[in-house]
Design a protein around this motif. Structure first.
Motif, PDB file in Angstrom:
ATOM      1  N   ALA A   1       1.080  -1.127   0.501  1.00 40.98           N
ATOM      2  CA  ALA A   1       0.583  -0.213  -0.033  1.00 40.98           C
ATOM      3  C   ALA A   1       1.161   1.261  -0.301  1.00 40.98           C
ATOM      4  O   ALA A   1       0.778   2.649  -0.812  1.00 40.98           O
ATOM      5  N   LEU A   2       1.615   1.284   0.529  1.00 42.69           N
ATOM      6  CA  LEU A   2       3.354   2.440   0.959  1.00 42.69           C
ATOM      7  C   LEU A   2       3.722   2.983  -0.430  1.00 42.69           C
ATOM      8  O   LEU A   2       3.789   4.196  -1.198  1.00 42.69           O
ATOM      9  N   ARG A   3       3.896   1.651  -1.017  1.00 43.15           N
ATOM     10  CA  ARG A   3       4.514   1.560  -2.762  1.00 43.15           C
ATOM     11  C   ARG A   3       3.342   2.339  -3.022  1.00 43.15           C
ATOM     12  O   ARG A   3       3.668   3.862  -4.133  1.00 43.15           O
ATOM     13  N   ARG A   4       2.499   2.164  -3.702  1.00 43.59           N
ATOM     14  CA  ARG A   4       0.774   2.004  -4.651  1.00 43.59           C
ATOM     15  C   ARG A   4       0.952   4.343  -4.091  1.00 43.59           C
ATOM     16  O   ARG A   4       0.653   5.044  -4.821  1.00 43.59           O
ATOM     17  N   LEU A   5       0.912   4.310  -2.704  1.00 38.79           N
ATOM     18  CA  LEU A   5       0.554   5.522  -2.338  1.00 38.79           C
ATOM     19  C   LEU A   5       1.495   6.581  -2.751  1.00 38.79           C
ATOM     20  O   LEU A   5       1.584   7.171  -3.763  1.00 38.79           O
ATOM     21  N   VAL A   6       2.846   5.841  -2.407  1.00 41.23           N
ATOM     22  CA  VAL A   6       3.886   7.039  -2.776  1.00 41.23           C
ATOM     23  C   VAL A   6       4.073   7.083  -4.326  1.00 41.23           C
ATOM     24  O   VAL A   6       4.132   8.333  -4.826  1.00 41.23           O
ATOM     25  N   LEU A   7       3.768   6.462  -4.953  1.00 36.08           N
ATOM     26  CA  LEU A   7       3.908   6.277  -6.983  1.00 36.08           C
ATOM     27  C   LEU A   7       2.796   6.988  -7.027  1.00 36.08           C
ATOM     28  O   LEU A   7       2.703   7.965  -8.322  1.00 36.08           O
ATOM     29  N   ASP A   8       1.397   7.040  -6.331  1.00 34.63           N
ATOM     30  CA  ASP A   8       0.418   7.948  -7.365  1.00 34.63           C
ATOM     31  C   ASP A   8       0.744   9.458  -6.489  1.00 34.63           C
ATOM     32  O   ASP A   8       0.321  10.245  -7.209  1.00 34.63           O
ATOM     33  N   LEU A   9       1.568   9.962  -5.256  1.00 35.26           N
ATOM     34  CA  LEU A   9       2.145  11.124  -5.350  1.00 35.26           C
ATOM     35  C   LEU A   9       2.816  12.116  -6.331  1.00 35.26           C
ATOM     36  O   LEU A   9       3.339  12.627  -6.484  1.00 35.26           O
ATOM     37  N   LEU A  10       3.845  11.308  -7.164  1.00 32.57           N
ATOM     38  CA  LEU A  10       4.640  11.371  -8.021  1.00 32.57           C
ATOM     39  C   LEU A  10       4.110  11.873  -9.264  1.00 32.57           C
ATOM     40  O   LEU A  10       4.088  10.526  -9.472  1.00 32.57           O
TER      41      LEU A  10
ATOM     42  N   TRP B   1       6.028  12.131 -11.689  1.00 33.88           N
ATOM     43  CA  TRP B   1       6.579  11.499 -12.867  1.00 33.88           C
ATOM     44  C   TRP B   1       6.386  10.236 -12.745  1.00 33.88           C
ATOM     45  O   TRP B   1       6.897   9.206 -14.701  1.00 33.88           O
ATOM     46  N   THR B   2       5.933   9.361 -12.396  1.00 35.28           N
ATOM     47  CA  THR B   2       4.857   7.820 -12.076  1.00 35.28           C
ATOM     48  C   THR B   2       3.663   7.208 -12.834  1.00 35.28           C
ATOM     49  O   THR B   2       2.895   6.873 -12.535  1.00 35.28           O
ATOM     50  N   SER B   3       3.103   9.015 -12.624  1.00 37.71           N
ATOM     51  CA  SER B   3       1.521   8.747 -12.978  1.00 37.71           C
ATOM     52  C   SER B   3       1.159   8.599 -14.962  1.00 37.71           C
ATOM     53  O   SER B   3       1.984   8.806 -15.344  1.00 37.71           O
ATOM     54  N   PRO B   4       0.687   7.747 -15.417  1.00 36.11           N
ATOM     55  CA  PRO B   4       0.473   7.190 -16.515  1.00 36.11           C
ATOM     56  C   PRO B   4      -0.195   8.405 -17.088  1.00 36.11           C
ATOM     57  O   PRO B   4      -1.298   8.913 -16.820  1.00 36.11           O
TER      58      PRO B   4
END
Length: 167
Positions: free
Chosen positions: A153-162, A164-167
């Motif tokens: 869950a933490l990985r998904r949360l962080v990736l959503d906040l960054l 340059w990683t959002s689709p």
């Protein structure tokens, strides 16, 4: 074996926290150094404290603490909260090292307000660790969203906040 590990762990944490609390007091002396020779001696003493005493104590505290986790299988909510404050202590340790590197350059001084802020913050962090270890309060993490209790869950949360990683 657990008794000896706990003894080394408590001794290491004591030395680690004491060092992080005392080092800012040494930084203040930088402003009152009369000559270059005394400055080099102060810098040598501060570096000795950090490199030979505080950093090995930090390593031993984390290493013995990790061993105790697996030997005692401590997975209670209070332990999670304690680890958050240990992480804060690690951050303080890293920043302390960066301050030491920069402080002894020409023209640098350590302001009194920073000494007070860092010392109070370190003491409060140490007290928080003691509170969770000695008090073992019953904590309930059900107030967190259900997604937080899932693996990754933490990985998904962080990736959503960054951005340059959002689709």
């Amino acid at each position: 074996m657990i008794v000896w590990l706990k003894f080394v762990h408590v001794a290491a944490i004591s030395l680690w926290c004491a060092g992080l609390i005392c080092l800012p007091g040494l930084y203040l002396q930088r402003a009152h150094v009369p000559d270059r020779n005394t400055l080099h001696r102060l810098q040598g003493f501060v570096r000795f404290c950090y490199i030979v005493l505080v950093s090995p104590a930090a390593f031993m505290a984390v290493a013995t603490g990790t061993a105790l986790i697996f030997l005692q299988q401590t997975f209670d909510p209070w332990f999670t909260a304690k680890l958050v404050f240990v992480g804060v202590l690690v951050g303080i340790h890293v920043v302390t090292g960066l301050v030491i590197v920069r402080l002894f350059e020409d023209g640098e001084v350590y302001p009194v307000w920073r000494f007070l802020a860092v010392t109070v913050f370190t003491v409060l962090t140490t007290l928080a660790i003691l509170f969770f270890v000695l008090g073992k309060p019953a904590l309930d993490f059900d107030m967190l969203p259900p997604d937080f209790h899932q693996p990754g869950a933490l990985r998904r949360l962080v990736l959503d906040l960054l951005p340059w990683t959002s689709p």
